[in-house]
Design a protein around this motif. Structure first.
Motif, PDB file in Angstrom:
ATOM      1  N   PHE A 124       0.841  -1.200   0.000  1.00 58.66           N
ATOM      2  CA  PHE A 124       0.000   0.000   0.000  1.00 58.66           C
ATOM      3  C   PHE A 124       0.875   1.249   0.000  1.00 58.66           C
ATOM      4  N   ILE A 125       0.388   2.267  -0.704  1.00 63.65           N
ATOM      5  CA  ILE A 125       0.968   3.604  -0.688  1.00 63.65           C
ATOM      6  C   ILE A 125      -0.067   4.542  -0.084  1.00 63.65           C
ATOM      7  N   PHE A 126       0.292   5.249   0.995  1.00 63.90           N
ATOM      8  CA  PHE A 126      -0.643   6.161   1.659  1.00 63.90           C
ATOM      9  C   PHE A 126      -0.259   7.584   1.267  1.00 63.90           C
ATOM     10  N   LEU A 127      -1.097   8.203   0.426  1.00 62.19           N
ATOM     11  CA  LEU A 127      -0.839   9.557  -0.040  1.00 62.19           C
ATOM     12  C   LEU A 127      -1.681  10.609   0.664  1.00 62.19           C
ATOM     13  N   SER A 128      -2.946  10.292   0.942  1.00 63.20           N
ATOM     14  CA  SER A 128      -3.872  11.337   1.384  1.00 63.20           C
ATOM     15  C   SER A 128      -4.927  10.763   2.318  1.00 63.20           C
ATOM     16  N   LEU A 180       3.797  -1.060   3.743  1.00 64.34           N
ATOM     17  CA  LEU A 180       3.054   0.200   3.727  1.00 64.34           C
ATOM     18  C   LEU A 180       4.068   1.322   3.576  1.00 64.34           C
ATOM     19  N   GLU A 181       3.951   2.089   2.493  1.00 65.31           N
ATOM     20  CA  GLU A 181       4.851   3.211   2.244  1.00 65.31           C
ATOM     21  C   GLU A 181       4.039   4.501   2.345  1.00 65.31           C
ATOM     22  N   VAL A 182       4.568   5.451   3.115  1.00 68.22           N
ATOM     23  CA  VAL A 182       3.782   6.614   3.535  1.00 68.22           C
ATOM     24  C   VAL A 182       4.454   7.881   3.020  1.00 68.22           C
ATOM     25  N   LEU A 219      -4.379  -5.923   6.830  1.00 64.86           N
ATOM     26  CA  LEU A 219      -2.956  -6.059   7.133  1.00 64.86           C
ATOM     27  C   LEU A 219      -2.710  -7.040   8.278  1.00 64.86           C
ATOM     28  N   ALA A 220      -3.633  -7.107   9.224  1.00 67.34           N
ATOM     29  CA  ALA A 220      -3.477  -8.060  10.324  1.00 67.34           C
ATOM     30  C   ALA A 220      -3.577  -9.496   9.827  1.00 67.34           C
ATOM     31  N   SER A 221      -4.426  -9.712   8.826  1.00 62.11           N
ATOM     32  CA  SER A 221      -4.592 -11.066   8.302  1.00 62.11           C
ATOM     33  C   SER A 221      -3.422 -11.481   7.421  1.00 62.11           C
ATOM     34  N   TYR A 222      -2.755 -10.492   6.809  1.00 56.27           N
ATOM     35  CA  TYR A 222      -1.640 -10.780   5.906  1.00 56.27           C
ATOM     36  C   TYR A 222      -0.772  -9.531   5.850  1.00 56.27           C
ATOM     37  N   PRO A 228       5.997   0.687   8.771  1.00 52.98           N
ATOM     38  CA  PRO A 228       5.832   1.557   7.609  1.00 52.98           C
ATOM     39  C   PRO A 228       7.164   2.161   7.174  1.00 52.98           C
ATOM     40  N   VAL A 229       7.263   2.444   5.885  1.00 50.47           N
ATOM     41  CA  VAL A 229       8.386   3.203   5.332  1.00 50.47           C
ATOM     42  C   VAL A 229       7.881   4.626   5.108  1.00 50.47           C
ATOM     43  N   PHE A 230       8.538   5.593   5.748  1.00 50.01           N
ATOM     44  CA  PHE A 230       8.094   6.981   5.680  1.00 50.01           C
ATOM     45  C   PHE A 230       9.006   7.793   4.765  1.00 50.01           C
ATOM     46  N   TYR A 231       8.405   8.651   3.954  1.00 47.52           N
ATOM     47  CA  TYR A 231       9.139   9.606   3.130  1.00 47.52           C
ATOM     48  C   TYR A 231       8.865  11.005   3.667  1.00 47.52           C
ATOM     49  N   GLY A 232       9.873  11.853   3.651  1.00 43.78           N
ATOM     50  CA  GLY A 232       9.677  13.209   4.137  1.00 43.78           C
ATOM     51  C   GLY A 232      10.228  13.403   5.534  1.00 43.78           C
TER      52      GLY A 232
END
Length: 320
Positions: free
Chosen positions: A180-184, A207-209, A200-203, A241-245
């Motif tokens: 997943f990519i979380f943009l907004s 997650l990249e943020v 996500l709990a099931s599998y 999660p992998v965070f950008y910024g």
């Protein structure tokens, strides 16, 4: 009431407050950069604005929301100060955790507000994400959390839009994704969050943020941002999660690269948030200025916040 209950209550019933946002940043501190060790007795220098600092630094990096603007409104004196620094030959960058808009759209926005900024002076977390995806293309099908106007097709992914009614069909779309990519957070509700948490709990999957902020100042209120929901997912599912910024180091290294890699201590990071702008700038070796009249700390006892967090900016001023 538990911490999770408090989080949900604020999410469902009330806009986030500066005091709550500060406490949330402290709660997730273990996922933020450590920052430099500073003596307990250190007290930041107080100045009326950035003006007296102009000759002390060779370049300036500005946060956007709460420093240059709130929403689509430029803050008083910000446009003038930005122009004065550039006229004095001081390189100026905008380092923003904006994730929805492309660089071109952000550039148009800041020019429309009156800032004389070029493309090379703007670094957003959206751009950092795009660079990472270009350097290391992601395989499989990725769910992108964002409205369609965020143009997820420019990310270079095989993607599904994760939006719409939070029902069984949306859960099925989530379950099909390899990451997943979380943009907004636009139109993102507690019900959407519960579906993603269950998926996500099931599998567990990546997650990249693209926006690590917990909150953002917009006009007279704070809004919840992708960082808040992503830390909640990490708390409840165990994913990392992998965070950008900001406050993470790649954002500040990108800024230094754009400036030609000067000595970091000759660069001033100007921001309104201790846990993103100031902590990240200090971790990169930059000087730091905390502005206090707008943004996530507005109305709080700044000295108490500094003491509690242990994040001490070099200078504090009400505005730039």
């Amino acid at each position: 009431m538990t911490s999770s209950d408090t989080t949900n209550a604020i999410h469902d019933l009330l806009p986030p407050t500066p005091r709550w946002a500060f406490s949330e940043y402290e709660r997730v501190r273990h996922r933020l950069p450590r920052g430099p060790s500073r003596p307990d007795a250190t007290v930041p220098e107080a100045q009326p604005s950035l003006g007296p600092l102009a000759d002390r630094f060779d370049a300036f990096v500005f946060d956007a929301f709460g420093v240059l603007n709130t929403g689509d409104r430029a803050l008083t004196h910000a446009v003038t100060r930005f122009a004065e620094l550039q006229q004095a030959g001081k390189p100026c960058l905008i380092l923003s955790n904006a994730a929805t808009a492309s660089t071109a759209r952000l550039l148009e926005k800041y020019r429309r507000m009156g800032f004389g900024v070029g493309e090379s002076q703007l670094i957003s977390s959206r751009w950092l994400l795009e660079q990472a995806l270009a350097d290391n293309p992601r395989q499989g099908l990725w769910g992108v959390i964002a409205p369609l106007e965020a143009n997820p097709q420019t990310l270079g992914l095989n993607y599904l839009s994760i939006q719409g009614e939070p029902n069984a069909n949306l859960r099925e779309r989530m379950d099909r994704c390899d990451g997943f990519i979380f943009l907004s957070t636009r139109d993102w509700t507690r019900s959407h969050q519960a579906l993603l948490e269950a998926s996500l709990a099931s599998y567990p999957r990546p997650l990249e943020v693209a926006n690590p902020d917990l909150v953002a100042p917009r006009d007279d209120r704070l809004t919840l941002e992708p960082g808040f929901f992503s830390h909640q997912l990490a708390d409840r599912t165990g994913i990392t999660p992998v965070f950008y910024g900001k406050p993470y180091s790649p954002a500040f290294q990108a800024a230094l690269d754009r400036l030609g890699n000067p000595a970091p201590e000759r660069v001033l990071m100007v921001g309104d948030t201790l846990h993103t702008d100031i902590l990240g700038g200090q971790s990169a070796g930059m000087g730091t200025l905390l502005v206090t009249d707008y943004g996530s700390l507005n109305g709080l006892d700044i000295g108490a916040c500094i003491t509690r967090s242990g994040i001490t900016p070099d200078v504090v001023a009400p505005h730039i």
